[in-house]
Motif scaffolding. Sequence first.
Motif, mmCIF file in Angstrom:
data_model
loop_
_atom_site.group_PDB
_atom_site.id
_atom_site.type_symbol
_atom_site.label_atom_id
_atom_site.label_comp_id
_atom_site.label_asym_id
_atom_site.label_seq_id
_atom_site.Cartn_x
_atom_site.Cartn_y
_atom_site.Cartn_z
ATOM 1 N N ILE A 1 0.470 -1.239 0.361
ATOM 2 C CA ILE A 1 0.042 0.295 -0.168
ATOM 3 C C ILE A 1 1.005 1.271 -0.193
ATOM 4 O O ILE A 1 0.742 2.577 -0.560
ATOM 5 C CB ILE A 1 -0.675 -0.033 0.991
ATOM 6 N N PHE A 2 1.950 1.166 0.776
ATOM 7 C CA PHE A 2 2.954 2.376 0.726
ATOM 8 C C PHE A 2 3.940 3.081 -0.442
ATOM 9 O O PHE A 2 3.543 3.954 -0.869
ATOM 10 C CB PHE A 2 4.209 2.228 1.857
ATOM 11 N N ILE A 3 3.995 1.901 -1.163
ATOM 12 C CA ILE A 3 5.001 1.870 -2.428
ATOM 13 C C ILE A 3 4.031 2.218 -3.113
ATOM 14 O O ILE A 3 4.025 3.026 -4.151
ATOM 15 C CB ILE A 3 5.520 1.156 -2.608
ATOM 16 N N TRP A 4 3.043 1.532 -3.402
ATOM 17 C CA TRP A 4 1.638 2.012 -4.542
ATOM 18 C C TRP A 4 1.105 3.329 -4.364
ATOM 19 O O TRP A 4 1.403 4.468 -5.173
ATOM 20 C CB TRP A 4 0.115 0.922 -4.665
ATOM 21 N N VAL A 5 1.075 3.673 -3.715
ATOM 22 C CA VAL A 5 0.396 4.868 -3.384
ATOM 23 C C VAL A 5 1.564 6.437 -3.258
ATOM 24 O O VAL A 5 1.306 7.528 -3.732
ATOM 25 C CB VAL A 5 -0.098 6.099 -1.986
ATOM 26 N N ALA A 6 2.753 6.055 -2.577
ATOM 27 C CA ALA A 6 4.062 6.750 -2.809
ATOM 28 C C ALA A 6 4.494 6.754 -4.634
ATOM 29 O O ALA A 6 4.567 8.140 -4.650
ATOM 30 C CB ALA A 6 5.131 6.257 -1.329
ATOM 31 N N SER A 7 4.316 6.129 -5.057
ATOM 32 C CA SER A 7 4.305 5.686 -6.160
ATOM 33 C C SER A 7 3.603 6.267 -6.710
ATOM 34 O O SER A 7 4.183 6.581 -8.211
ATOM 35 C CB SER A 7 4.981 4.479 -6.750
ATOM 36 N N ASN A 8 2.280 6.156 -7.342
ATOM 37 C CA ASN A 8 1.138 6.980 -8.441
ATOM 38 C C ASN A 8 0.710 7.791 -7.977
ATOM 39 O O ASN A 8 -0.020 8.575 -8.627
ATOM 40 C CB ASN A 8 0.500 6.046 -8.200
ATOM 41 N N ILE A 9 0.319 8.753 -6.236
ATOM 42 C CA ILE A 9 0.369 9.775 -5.814
ATOM 43 C C ILE A 9 1.483 10.999 -6.734
ATOM 44 O O ILE A 9 2.779 11.201 -5.760
ATOM 45 C CB ILE A 9 -0.174 9.801 -4.995
ATOM 46 N N GLN A 10 1.346 11.927 -8.068
ATOM 47 C CA GLN A 10 1.985 13.182 -7.860
ATOM 48 C C GLN A 10 1.418 14.574 -6.319
ATOM 49 O O GLN A 10 0.284 14.949 -6.907
ATOM 50 C CB GLN A 10 1.924 13.733 -8.812
ATOM 51 N N TYR B 1 10.616 6.951 6.284
ATOM 52 C CA TYR B 1 9.669 6.849 6.167
ATOM 53 C C TYR B 1 7.892 5.702 6.403
ATOM 54 O O TYR B 1 6.977 6.483 6.137
ATOM 55 C CB TYR B 1 9.087 8.512 5.944
ATOM 56 N N PHE B 2 8.519 4.983 6.186
ATOM 57 C CA PHE B 2 7.337 3.643 6.325
ATOM 58 C C PHE B 2 7.999 2.763 7.317
ATOM 59 O O PHE B 2 9.042 2.591 7.799
ATOM 60 C CB PHE B 2 8.205 2.187 5.061
ATOM 61 N N LYS B 3 7.436 2.216 7.691
ATOM 62 C CA LYS B 3 7.120 1.725 9.017
ATOM 63 C C LYS B 3 7.803 2.175 10.248
ATOM 64 O O LYS B 3 8.923 1.533 10.556
ATOM 65 C CB LYS B 3 7.362 0.314 8.974
ATOM 66 N N VAL B 4 7.377 3.273 10.582
ATOM 67 C CA VAL B 4 8.851 3.954 12.053
ATOM 68 C C VAL B 4 8.250 4.029 12.996
ATOM 69 O O VAL B 4 7.354 3.748 13.251
ATOM 70 C CB VAL B 4 8.991 5.711 11.212
ATOM 71 N N GLN B 5 8.684 4.058 13.911
ATOM 72 C CA GLN B 5 8.578 3.383 15.700
ATOM 73 C C GLN B 5 8.076 5.158 16.359
ATOM 74 O O GLN B 5 9.537 5.915 14.996
ATOM 75 C CB GLN B 5 10.224 3.292 15.931
ATOM 76 N N PRO B 6 7.467 5.537 16.568
ATOM 77 C CA PRO B 6 6.782 6.335 17.005
ATOM 78 C C PRO B 6 7.708 7.108 18.110
ATOM 79 O O PRO B 6 7.761 8.244 17.714
ATOM 80 C CB PRO B 6 5.325 5.423 17.833
ATOM 81 N N LEU C 1 4.262 4.397 12.701
ATOM 82 C CA LEU C 1 3.701 5.367 11.662
ATOM 83 C C LEU C 1 4.599 5.561 10.200
ATOM 84 O O LEU C 1 5.561 5.023 10.072
ATOM 85 C CB LEU C 1 4.346 6.636 12.950
ATOM 86 N N PHE C 2 3.545 6.090 9.248
ATOM 87 C CA PHE C 2 3.946 5.654 7.513
ATOM 88 C C PHE C 2 3.769 7.070 7.475
ATOM 89 O O PHE C 2 2.576 8.126 7.688
ATOM 90 C CB PHE C 2 3.637 4.927 7.468
ATOM 91 N N ASP C 3 4.784 8.510 6.528
ATOM 92 C CA ASP C 3 4.599 9.443 5.743
ATOM 93 C C ASP C 3 4.422 9.053 4.610
ATOM 94 O O ASP C 3 5.229 9.114 3.676
ATOM 95 C CB ASP C 3 5.570 10.558 6.146
ATOM 96 N N PRO C 4 3.460 8.787 4.060
ATOM 97 C CA PRO C 4 3.236 8.699 2.298
ATOM 98 C C PRO C 4 4.037 9.763 1.444
ATOM 99 O O PRO C 4 4.155 9.592 0.360
ATOM 100 C CB PRO C 4 2.010 7.907 2.256
ATOM 101 N N THR C 5 3.802 10.513 2.233
ATOM 102 C CA THR C 5 3.681 11.978 0.931
ATOM 103 C C THR C 5 5.394 12.468 1.131
ATOM 104 O O THR C 5 5.931 12.125 0.270
ATOM 105 C CB THR C 5 3.434 13.374 1.974
#
Length: 398
Positions: A66-75, A177-182, A154-158
Amino acid sequence: MKLIILILLIFFTAVNGFSQKSSENDFRLIDKRALQIPDSLTKTTSQIATFFNNEFSSEKERVRAIFIWVASNIQYDVENMFAINFNEKNEDRAAKALTTRRGICSNYAALFTEICLKSGIKAVIVEGYTKQNGFVDYIPHAWSAALIEGNWFLFDPTWGSGYMSGGKFMKKINNKYFKVQPSILIQSHIPFDYLLQFLNYPITNHEFYLGKTKENKSKPFFNFIDSLKFFEQQTLIDQLLSTAYRVEKNGLKNSIIFDRLRQLKMEIEVYRQNKVVNLFNTASFEYNEGIRVYNDFINFRNKQFNPKRSDEEIQSMLDSVETKLNSAKLKLNQISSSEGTTINSNNLNLVKQLSKSIEDAQFQLKEQQDWLRLYLSKGESGRDGMFNKRTIFGIPIN
């Protein structure tokens, strides 16, 4: 001795390098398959979730997909980077990103979170602000949190999709910013609501400014897991109230926090006013329904209860009127007892008028109930006499 130490250092370096390479290989396999999803299956978040559920068996694999798809496909939408709207619904934010393939942080976070939820992964959107290179940003930011195999990450896809350079957005996947410890992300991202720090010793806004983000066990212990469970069980208004309390308690350090608190208080007021309107409209509807049934009873009585109905059916007509009037009165009482709600003079007059109408209707209803009680206690001739009064010189003899 020096030779042995050198060999050991090389050995440990080699082990660490192998471990990192293995992790990257794992990502590449998942990423490759995730990005192979047919475009025809990316029209809705449900389609994407279904595809990833079929392709990946574990939560950690699905959340990576989910993370890689959103990060790769949204401008990133640079032109609207300051246009975060707290009033916009999350489903609308996600839909916009999916339709246009563009968005700002709130769109990235909403889309990521919605796909997670539809993939069976518990997730929430986190709103707050950030710090980069020691500088606290002056616009709000949004990211996500997801419960993966029993732990919150935590995840920051932006930020994970690229970075700003010279006023342009440079697309580049950043796994930082993928699967980060709080406890790690708190160094650069702080939520408005400290509940969503997912920390047992949450930091204040003042501490965030000072860079004091390390765990401080001298503070009171905060059981965020139990607090999250309690929050999920609260009503919407109680969630808004508790969120506003925590936002204010953690310190109004800047205008971003102040604006968010003001927005929360507006949401609380709108909720309360809508509740008043809904209660009044429901009370009006039930009152009108009660009057309608009451008039049906009066017309039926004027026809001497013809065509014939059973005693139970006749009694149920007045019982129904009583139920509807009592319900209407209860709704109005709830308006009067609504804590923290200010009713303007016009609406207050409407409430008083309806309350008076209900009281008048209940008084007339009692007269009919007393009459019907006497009617049902009599035999056939006695009942007939209640409709056809016999008199001698104008004096009733029944």
